[in-house]
Design a protein around this motif. Structure first.
Motif, PDB file in Angstrom:
ATOM      1  N   VAL A  58       0.846  -1.204   0.000  1.00  0.00           N
ATOM      2  CA  VAL A  58       0.000   0.000   0.000  1.00  0.00           C
ATOM      3  C   VAL A  58       0.880   1.254   0.000  1.00  0.00           C
ATOM      4  O   VAL A  58       0.641   2.206  -0.741  1.00  0.00           O
ATOM      5  CB  VAL A  58      -0.929  -0.004   1.235  1.00  0.00           C
ATOM      6  CG1 VAL A  58      -1.761   1.263   1.292  1.00  0.00           C
ATOM      7  CG2 VAL A  58      -1.824  -1.231   1.216  1.00  0.00           C
ATOM      8  N   VAL A  59       1.912   1.231   0.833  1.00  0.00           N
ATOM      9  CA  VAL A  59       2.797   2.398   0.936  1.00  0.00           C
ATOM     10  C   VAL A  59       3.507   2.641  -0.397  1.00  0.00           C
ATOM     11  O   VAL A  59       3.577   3.780  -0.886  1.00  0.00           O
ATOM     12  CB  VAL A  59       3.836   2.176   2.062  1.00  0.00           C
ATOM     13  CG1 VAL A  59       4.894   3.263   2.047  1.00  0.00           C
ATOM     14  CG2 VAL A  59       3.135   2.118   3.414  1.00  0.00           C
ATOM     15  N   MET A  60       3.998   1.584  -1.015  1.00  0.00           N
ATOM     16  CA  MET A  60       4.804   1.780  -2.220  1.00  0.00           C
ATOM     17  C   MET A  60       3.949   2.148  -3.434  1.00  0.00           C
ATOM     18  O   MET A  60       4.436   2.769  -4.369  1.00  0.00           O
ATOM     19  CB  MET A  60       5.676   0.552  -2.490  1.00  0.00           C
ATOM     20  CG  MET A  60       6.697   0.263  -1.392  1.00  0.00           C
ATOM     21  SD  MET A  60       7.561   1.723  -0.699  1.00  0.00           S
ATOM     22  CE  MET A  60       8.549   2.264  -2.099  1.00  0.00           C
ATOM     23  N   ALA A  61       2.656   1.792  -3.399  1.00  0.00           N
ATOM     24  CA  ALA A  61       1.755   2.249  -4.471  1.00  0.00           C
ATOM     25  C   ALA A  61       1.671   3.774  -4.471  1.00  0.00           C
ATOM     26  O   ALA A  61       1.589   4.418  -5.523  1.00  0.00           O
ATOM     27  CB  ALA A  61       0.368   1.640  -4.298  1.00  0.00           C
ATOM     28  N   GLU A  62       1.701   4.362  -3.276  1.00  0.00           N
ATOM     29  CA  GLU A  62       1.656   5.824  -3.154  1.00  0.00           C
ATOM     30  C   GLU A  62       2.882   6.464  -3.802  1.00  0.00           C
ATOM     31  O   GLU A  62       2.859   7.618  -4.222  1.00  0.00           O
ATOM     32  CB  GLU A  62       1.573   6.205  -1.669  1.00  0.00           C
ATOM     33  CG  GLU A  62       1.661   7.676  -1.348  1.00  0.00           C
ATOM     34  CD  GLU A  62       0.510   8.485  -1.936  1.00  0.00           C
ATOM     35  OE1 GLU A  62      -0.490   7.891  -2.341  1.00  0.00           O
ATOM     36  OE2 GLU A  62       0.644   9.724  -1.999  1.00  0.00           O
ATOM     37  N   LEU A  63       3.963   5.707  -3.894  1.00  0.00           N
ATOM     38  CA  LEU A  63       5.219   6.235  -4.425  1.00  0.00           C
ATOM     39  C   LEU A  63       5.443   5.796  -5.869  1.00  0.00           C
ATOM     40  O   LEU A  63       6.592   5.794  -6.360  1.00  0.00           O
ATOM     41  CB  LEU A  63       6.382   5.809  -3.520  1.00  0.00           C
ATOM     42  CG  LEU A  63       6.318   6.582  -2.188  1.00  0.00           C
ATOM     43  CD1 LEU A  63       7.010   5.829  -1.078  1.00  0.00           C
ATOM     44  CD2 LEU A  63       6.905   7.972  -2.355  1.00  0.00           C
ATOM     45  N   ASN A  64       4.365   5.439  -6.541  1.00  0.00           N
ATOM     46  CA  ASN A  64       4.433   5.101  -7.972  1.00  0.00           C
ATOM     47  C   ASN A  64       5.384   3.954  -8.266  1.00  0.00           C
ATOM     48  O   ASN A  64       6.039   3.929  -9.318  1.00  0.00           O
ATOM     49  CB  ASN A  64       4.829   6.333  -8.796  1.00  0.00           C
ATOM     50  CG  ASN A  64       3.800   7.427  -8.722  1.00  0.00           C
ATOM     51  OD1 ASN A  64       2.643   7.212  -9.077  1.00  0.00           O
ATOM     52  ND2 ASN A  64       4.197   8.598  -8.243  1.00  0.00           N
ATOM     53  N   ALA A  65       5.473   3.033  -7.333  1.00  0.00           N
ATOM     54  CA  ALA A  65       6.260   1.824  -7.571  1.00  0.00           C
ATOM     55  C   ALA A  65       5.289   0.673  -7.837  1.00  0.00           C
ATOM     56  O   ALA A  65       4.111   0.751  -7.493  1.00  0.00           O
ATOM     57  CB  ALA A  65       7.122   1.520  -6.356  1.00  0.00           C
ATOM     58  N   VAL A  66       5.786  -0.373  -8.467  1.00  0.00           N
ATOM     59  CA  VAL A  66       4.958  -1.564  -8.651  1.00  0.00           C
ATOM     60  C   VAL A  66       5.525  -2.673  -7.784  1.00  0.00           C
ATOM     61  O   VAL A  66       6.741  -2.833  -7.689  1.00  0.00           O
ATOM     62  CB  VAL A  66       4.883  -2.027 -10.123  1.00  0.00           C
ATOM     63  CG1 VAL A  66       4.108  -1.044 -10.951  1.00  0.00           C
ATOM     64  CG2 VAL A  66       6.253  -2.273 -10.720  1.00  0.00           C
ATOM     65  N   THR A  67       4.654  -3.427  -7.151  1.00  0.00           N
ATOM     66  CA  THR A  67       5.137  -4.494  -6.268  1.00  0.00           C
ATOM     67  C   THR A  67       4.913  -5.850  -6.933  1.00  0.00           C
ATOM     68  O   THR A  67       3.931  -6.058  -7.643  1.00  0.00           O
ATOM     69  CB  THR A  67       4.469  -4.433  -4.885  1.00  0.00           C
ATOM     70  OG1 THR A  67       3.057  -4.607  -5.023  1.00  0.00           O
ATOM     71  CG2 THR A  67       4.775  -3.114  -4.197  1.00  0.00           C
ATOM     72  N   ILE A  68       5.861  -6.718  -6.712  1.00  0.00           N
ATOM     73  CA  ILE A  68       5.892  -8.033  -7.350  1.00  0.00           C
ATOM     74  C   ILE A  68       5.007  -8.997  -6.567  1.00  0.00           C
ATOM     75  O   ILE A  68       5.052  -9.037  -5.343  1.00  0.00           O
ATOM     76  CB  ILE A  68       7.353  -8.540  -7.369  1.00  0.00           C
ATOM     77  CG1 ILE A  68       8.241  -7.565  -8.154  1.00  0.00           C
ATOM     78  CG2 ILE A  68       7.444  -9.947  -7.928  1.00  0.00           C
ATOM     79  CD1 ILE A  68       7.758  -7.258  -9.546  1.00  0.00           C
ATOM     80  N   ARG A  69       4.210  -9.771  -7.311  1.00  0.00           N
ATOM     81  CA  ARG A  69       3.249 -10.660  -6.635  1.00  0.00           C
ATOM     82  C   ARG A  69       3.927 -11.675  -5.727  1.00  0.00           C
ATOM     83  O   ARG A  69       3.613 -11.796  -4.551  1.00  0.00           O
ATOM     84  CB  ARG A  69       2.396 -11.392  -7.665  1.00  0.00           C
ATOM     85  CG  ARG A  69       1.440 -12.381  -7.011  1.00  0.00           C
ATOM     86  CD  ARG A  69       0.735 -13.239  -8.041  1.00  0.00           C
ATOM     87  NE  ARG A  69      -0.190 -14.168  -7.411  1.00  0.00           N
ATOM     88  CZ  ARG A  69       0.157 -15.357  -6.922  1.00  0.00           C
ATOM     89  NH1 ARG A  69       1.409 -15.770  -6.980  1.00  0.00           N
ATOM     90  NH2 ARG A  69      -0.743 -16.139  -6.357  1.00  0.00           N
ATOM     91  N   ASN A  70       4.858 -12.445  -6.317  1.00  0.00           N
ATOM     92  CA  ASN A  70       5.435 -13.543  -5.531  1.00  0.00           C
ATOM     93  C   ASN A  70       6.455 -13.019  -4.531  1.00  0.00           C
ATOM     94  O   ASN A  70       7.238 -12.116  -4.839  1.00  0.00           O
ATOM     95  CB  ASN A  70       6.103 -14.561  -6.450  1.00  0.00           C
ATOM     96  CG  ASN A  70       5.086 -15.469  -7.108  1.00  0.00           C
ATOM     97  OD1 ASN A  70       4.069 -14.985  -7.613  1.00  0.00           O
ATOM     98  ND2 ASN A  70       5.338 -16.756  -7.105  1.00  0.00           N
ATOM     99  N   THR A  71       6.432 -13.613  -3.356  1.00  0.00           N
ATOM    100  CA  THR A  71       7.368 -13.213  -2.300  1.00  0.00           C
ATOM    101  C   THR A  71       8.050 -14.471  -1.753  1.00  0.00           C
ATOM    102  O   THR A  71       7.682 -15.587  -2.113  1.00  0.00           O
ATOM    103  CB  THR A  71       6.636 -12.527  -1.133  1.00  0.00           C
ATOM    104  OG1 THR A  71       5.766 -13.481  -0.523  1.00  0.00           O
ATOM    105  CG2 THR A  71       5.832 -11.321  -1.595  1.00  0.00           C
ATOM    106  N   VAL A  72       9.017 -14.242  -0.896  1.00  0.00           N
ATOM    107  CA  VAL A  72       9.557 -15.345  -0.094  1.00  0.00           C
ATOM    108  C   VAL A  72       9.323 -14.953   1.354  1.00  0.00           C
ATOM    109  O   VAL A  72       9.599 -13.806   1.735  1.00  0.00           O
ATOM    110  CB  VAL A  72      11.069 -15.541  -0.319  1.00  0.00           C
ATOM    111  CG1 VAL A  72      11.534 -16.823   0.377  1.00  0.00           C
ATOM    112  CG2 VAL A  72      11.409 -15.579  -1.802  1.00  0.00           C
ATOM    113  N   SER A  73       8.817 -15.893   2.147  1.00  0.00           N
ATOM    114  CA  SER A  73       8.619 -15.549   3.558  1.00  0.00           C
ATOM    115  C   SER A  73       9.086 -16.705   4.439  1.00  0.00           C
ATOM    116  O   SER A  73       8.985 -17.874   4.061  1.00  0.00           O
ATOM    117  CB  SER A  73       7.157 -15.207   3.837  1.00  0.00           C
ATOM    118  OG  SER A  73       6.378 -16.366   3.914  1.00  0.00           O
ATOM    119  N   PHE A  74       9.601 -16.314   5.587  1.00  0.00           N
ATOM    120  CA  PHE A  74      10.106 -17.286   6.561  1.00  0.00           C
ATOM    121  C   PHE A  74       9.400 -17.053   7.892  1.00  0.00           C
ATOM    122  O   PHE A  74       9.547 -15.980   8.484  1.00  0.00           O
ATOM    123  CB  PHE A  74      11.615 -17.102   6.767  1.00  0.00           C
ATOM    124  CG  PHE A  74      12.429 -17.362   5.530  1.00  0.00           C
ATOM    125  CD1 PHE A  74      12.782 -18.657   5.173  1.00  0.00           C
ATOM    126  CD2 PHE A  74      12.832 -16.304   4.715  1.00  0.00           C
ATOM    127  CE1 PHE A  74      13.541 -18.901   4.027  1.00  0.00           C
ATOM    128  CE2 PHE A  74      13.585 -16.543   3.566  1.00  0.00           C
ATOM    129  CZ  PHE A  74      13.942 -17.845   3.230  1.00  0.00           C
TER     130      PHE A  74
END
Ligand SMILES: Cc1cc2nc3c(=O)[nH]c(=O)nc-3n(C[C@H](O)[C@H](O)[C@H](O)COP(=O)(O)O)c2cc1C
Length: 197
Positions: A134-150
């Motif tokens: 949500v934060v990075m959408a405000e900064l005109n960035a695109v976020t990648i769907r797949n993530t890695v989480s531990f």
């Protein structure tokens, strides 16, 4: 063709806590990134390059000392074609130093893709990532769907700093492939038409 140049990827490590686990995760990710041969990593460790935490009044120039702190980070973010945020979860969100680093910058994020590697206790940092999207959408960035989480991060890695579950390595490859897919055409687009909208 410019799309074939190595991608410059800034790996932003959001945890600055004394005794933090973050460097284990970041080093593992950078190993993946550099093994590809088509990406170059720059580790932006917010503990090594702390940023000011008090912003000036509008129109007031920053003191020299604070400008120097920013100079250790801002040009590296500006030069990046893409980002990977390596973040733990603190109280259902991401750590304050990462938000501070995001807020000190603006154009440096525009028109660029961001991938996430998260870790935490039970959550695996997933809530931190959802908030970052949500934060990075405000900064005109695109976020990648797949993530890695531990989840249970400290127990998820062996003493050599490798994840015990090989599924993490497969997930990192897919995530970086997706980052690559977005980053190359976006780099060409920014060069052809700087992001000014
Ligand atoms: C202030 C604080 C709040 C935390 N809140 C959560 C949380 O909401 N959910 C979770 O799964 N883990 C939580 N944790 C556990 C951390 O995500 C975990 O310890 C992680 O390793 C911290 O990253 P670091 O060692 O790089 O600082 C919290 C840890 C701290 C220090």
């Amino acid at each position: 063709m410019s799309t074939e140049q190595n991608l410059d990827v800034a790996v932003v490590l959001g945890s600055t806590r004394n005794g933090r686990f973050g460097p284990v995760v970041a080093d593992w990710l950078i190993g993946h990134l550099e093994a590809r041969g088509d990406m170059t990593a720059d580790l932006v460790d917010l503990a090594a390059t702390p940023l000011p935490t008090v912003m000036p009044s509008w129109g007031v120039e920053l003191p020299e000392q604070e400008r120097e702190l920013l100079a250790a980070v801002s040009p590296r973010l500006a030069a990046a074609d893409a980002f990977v945020f390596v973040t733990p979860e603190y109280n259902h969100s991401f750590p304050a130093p990462l938000k501070n680093a995001i807020d000190w910058h603006n154009q440096q994020w525009h028109g660029k893709p961001i991938a996430f590697v998260s870790y935490g206790g039970l959550s695996g940092g997933l809530r931190a990532v959802e908030q970052l999207r949500v934060v990075m959408a405000e900064l005109n960035a695109v976020t990648i769907r797949n993530t890695v989480s531990f989840h249970g991060a400290a127990q998820a890695f062996d003493t050599d700093g490798k994840p015990k579950d090989p599924a993490a390595d497969a997930a990192a490859k897919t995530m970086l492939d997706q980052l690559d897919w977005w980053a190359r055409p976006l780099r060409d687009a920014r060069r052809a038409r700087p992001f000014t909208v």
